[in-house]
Design a protein around this motif. Structure first.
Motif: not given
Length: 154
Positions: A49-67
């Motif tokens: 479908a497409r090719r992507i790059i997966v970013l490191d969430r810690e380094r991107m400043g969004v380490p917390t996940t909420v559902f």
């Protein structure tokens, strides 16, 4: 129809989209040109479908996940499209699914810290009426991956 080489190519590409065609061809025992043609065919057929790059969430400043589990009293097409547009405009909402069962939707939200959830919550409820929203904070990620099984591919 896909063969085993196609499936191996798909599996390797989804784990590392940056792999060179030369390395990929060597790993699946094909010439570079034959491997390149197969990749092009897999893209044209929609298997890729497409090719992507997966970013490191810690380094991107969004380490917390909420559902967030969402219930609504509204199920019209107009309401659903409005909801889709609203959540589509919020980059912290990285996944959204319509559900069966006791809740209508689940949202996966990535945040700099848990307190930021209220900002996202207010962005939604200011624009759209919801019946109920309950949120759960992910304490630990036990498995993460975007790779899907390739054995079912036709």
């Amino acid at each position: 129809m896909l063969d085993d080489r196609d499936r191996r190519i798909l599996d390797m590409l989804q784990k590392n989209a940056g792999i060179s065609v030369t390395d990929l061809a060597e790993r699946v025992a094909l010439s570079v040109s034959a491997c390149s043609r197969r990749i092009q065919r897999l893209e044209e057929s929609g298997h890729i479908a497409r090719r992507i790059i997966v970013l490191d969430r810690e380094r991107m400043g969004v380490p917390t996940t909420v559902f967030a589990l969402v219930k609504t009293a509204h199920h019209s097409d107009d309401w659903t499209e409005t909801f889709r547009r609203i959540i589509g405009d919020i980059p912290e909402i990285v996944e959204a699914h319509r559900l069966t069962g006791n809740h209508d939707y689940i949202l996966k939200i990535v945040l700099p810290r848990v307190e930021h959830y209220d900002v996202i919550y207010k962005q939604i409820v200011r624009k759209l009426e919801l019946f109920d929203v309950s949120a759960s904070i992910s304490m630990e990620e036990l498995k993460h991956g975007m790779a899907i099984p390739v054995g079912y591919a036709r």
